[in-house]
Every structure is written in structure tokens, then in C-alpha cells.
Design a protein around this motif. Structure first.
Motif, mmCIF file in Angstrom:
data_model
loop_
_atom_site.group_PDB
_atom_site.id
_atom_site.type_symbol
_atom_site.label_atom_id
_atom_site.label_comp_id
_atom_site.label_asym_id
_atom_site.label_seq_id
_atom_site.Cartn_x
_atom_site.Cartn_y
_atom_site.Cartn_z
ATOM 1 N N HIS A 58 -14.868 -11.057 -29.098
ATOM 2 C CA HIS A 58 -14.057 -10.255 -30.016
ATOM 3 C C HIS A 58 -13.263 -11.155 -30.959
ATOM 4 O O HIS A 58 -13.197 -10.892 -32.172
ATOM 5 C CB HIS A 58 -13.108 -9.351 -29.226
ATOM 6 N N MET A 59 -12.678 -12.221 -30.423
ATOM 7 C CA MET A 59 -11.889 -13.118 -31.258
ATOM 8 C C MET A 59 -12.775 -13.842 -32.268
ATOM 9 O O MET A 59 -12.389 -14.027 -33.426
ATOM 10 C CB MET A 59 -11.154 -14.134 -30.385
ATOM 11 N N GLN A 61 -15.494 -12.711 -33.664
ATOM 12 C CA GLN A 61 -15.804 -11.753 -34.720
ATOM 13 C C GLN A 61 -14.599 -11.522 -35.629
ATOM 14 O O GLN A 61 -14.731 -11.453 -36.857
ATOM 15 C CB GLN A 61 -16.263 -10.441 -34.099
ATOM 16 N N GLN A 62 -13.434 -11.426 -35.023
ATOM 17 C CA GLN A 62 -12.211 -11.192 -35.796
ATOM 18 C C GLN A 62 -11.920 -12.367 -36.728
ATOM 19 O O GLN A 62 -11.617 -12.173 -37.921
ATOM 20 C CB GLN A 62 -11.033 -10.978 -34.859
ATOM 21 N N SER A 65 -14.304 -12.635 -39.644
ATOM 22 C CA SER A 65 -13.945 -11.687 -40.706
ATOM 23 C C SER A 65 -12.780 -12.219 -41.536
ATOM 24 O O SER A 65 -12.766 -12.088 -42.771
ATOM 25 C CB SER A 65 -13.569 -10.337 -40.088
ATOM 26 N N GLU A 66 -11.801 -12.829 -40.869
ATOM 27 C CA GLU A 66 -10.674 -13.411 -41.587
ATOM 28 C C GLU A 66 -11.127 -14.532 -42.517
ATOM 29 O O GLU A 66 -10.597 -14.696 -43.620
ATOM 30 C CB GLU A 66 -9.630 -13.937 -40.604
#
Length: 218
Positions: A58-59, A61-62, A65-66
Motif C-alpha cells: 500500500h505504501m 503504491q501511495q 502516486s505522490e
């Protein structure tokens, strides 16, 4: 100072979170290898390892995106550092996957506790766990001399793992003994190679030769 922090716009907060991801990957590695190499009940660590792996995914992917947003705002002048960080994050995510693979091996019924080589494998486990900490330190604060010394040790360990894999593949011992060990050392080889890839990528935007080879191996 991290390579990524030096770029215009700064990516130091991404580096900080990547260090946290690497700490999570180390946690999963420690638990998974404990389950394989000792009499630890896999049920006692499974949820923790899989939850940690999901957190890493999850991190990744996050943060990816950033980074896309970062390029959109800062422009293409920062593309080298952004691509390097995306590659670095992917390597951490892969280490989490590889730790989960070790857990899967233990859950399949493989147990390497109480064998003649168990003590040596436990010692090696501790060495690799320490390398996670070294890689995290070099990610946060790259140092050329320490990076090269780290690379020498990692490359020697990769060669040692490959030699063990080949010896198991050509061994006259029963398959039930050598096959799990060959699989385990293949996971270890990938893990330590990715640790080196992380350290080398943190020092600059371009992937190194071992990084490219490791991508093919994965």
C-alpha cells in the motif's frame, strides 16, 4: 544527504517513508526465517507477516502516486531522481514479497530446525537482518565509502548463495533435503541483491548492473 533530497523540490519525505518500508520488510524477513529455521508455529507469525506485506504494498503504491504528482508539478527536470525512487520503492516491495515466499515455504511443511546446518543458517539470517539496517542507514544518508564496502560484502554473499544453490542442485542427497534449501537460498540471494540495489539507487538516479540483472531474476 540522500541523492533524492538534493533535487529541486526535495523528496526527503519519500526517503523517510522508504526507510520505514525497509524496516517493515526486515520485520517480515526476521519472522519468516524464524518460522522456517526454528520450531516457531507459522500460525503465530502468519498474520503479522501478511499484514506487513500489505502495508508495504500500500505504501509503495501511495508513494508512487505522490511521485507522479511531483513530476507533474516540478516538471521533467526532476525525472531522474523520481524514476530512481520508483525503482527503489519497487525493490523494497519485492523484498517484502520474498519474505512472504519464505513464510510460504515454511507453511508448506518445510522445517529446517534441528538440522546439521541450522546453526549456520541462523547465523546467516542474523547477518542479513543486520544488512537491512545498514541499507536503511545508507538510504537515509548515502556514503560512497560505506556503499562500496557494503557492495563488496553483498556481492560475496550473493556468490556464496549461488554456489550453495548449484551444490544442492547437483547433490546426491534426497530431494526432500536439498530442494527446500535451494529454494530458500534463491530467496536469500534475491533479498540481498535487492538490498544492494536499494543502496546503489539511493546514491544516484541510474540503476547499476546488478540492479538490472536482479530485475531480470525477479
Amino acid at each position: 544527504m540522500s541523492f533524492f533530497s538534493k533535487r529541486e523540490g526535495g523528496l526527503d519525505h519519500i526517503v523517510s517513508r522508504a526507510v520505514g518500508m525497509l524496516g517493515d520488510a526486515r520485520h517480515s524477513f526476521d519472522l519468516a526465517t524464524l518460522a522456517l529455521l526454528t520450531n516457531t508455529d507459522t500460525a503465530a507469525v502468519e498474520a503479522d507477516i501478511r499484514d506487513t506485506d500489505q502495508r508495504i504494498n500500500h505504501m509503495e503504491q501511495q508513494l508512487r502516486s505522490e511521485l507522479v504528482v511531483h513530476v507533474t508539478v516540478q516538471g521533467s527536470s526532476d525525472i531522474g531522481s523520481v524514476l530512481g525512487m520508483i525503482l527503489l520503492l519497487k525493490k523494497i516491495e519485492r523484498i517484502g514479497d520474498q519474505a512472504t515466499n519464505v513464510l510460504d515455504l515454511a507453511e508448506s511443511g518445510v522445517r529446517l530446525a534441528g538440522e546439521t546446518d541450522t546453526e549456520a543458517m541462523l547465523a546467516e539470517r542474523g547477518l542479513i537482518s543486520t544488512m537491512f539496517g545498514e541499507a536503511a542507514d545508507l538510504l537515509a544518508e548515502p556514503n560512497d565509502d560505506r556503499k562500496e564496502e557494503f557492495a563488496i560484502r553483498v556481492l560475496a554473499l550473493v556468490a556464496e548463495h549461488q554456489a550453495k544453490i548449484e551444490s544442492y542442485l547437483h547433490s546426491d542427497r534426497p530431494g526432500r533435503e536439498v530442494v527446500p534449501r535451494a529454494i530458500y537460498y534463491r530467496y536469500l540471494k534475491r533479498i540481498v541483491a535487492n538490498l544492494l540495489g536499494i543502496v546503489r539507487t539511493a546514491a544516484g538516479p541510474l540503476p547499476s548492473t546488478i540492479t538490472q540483472e536482479d530485475d531480470k531474476d525477479d
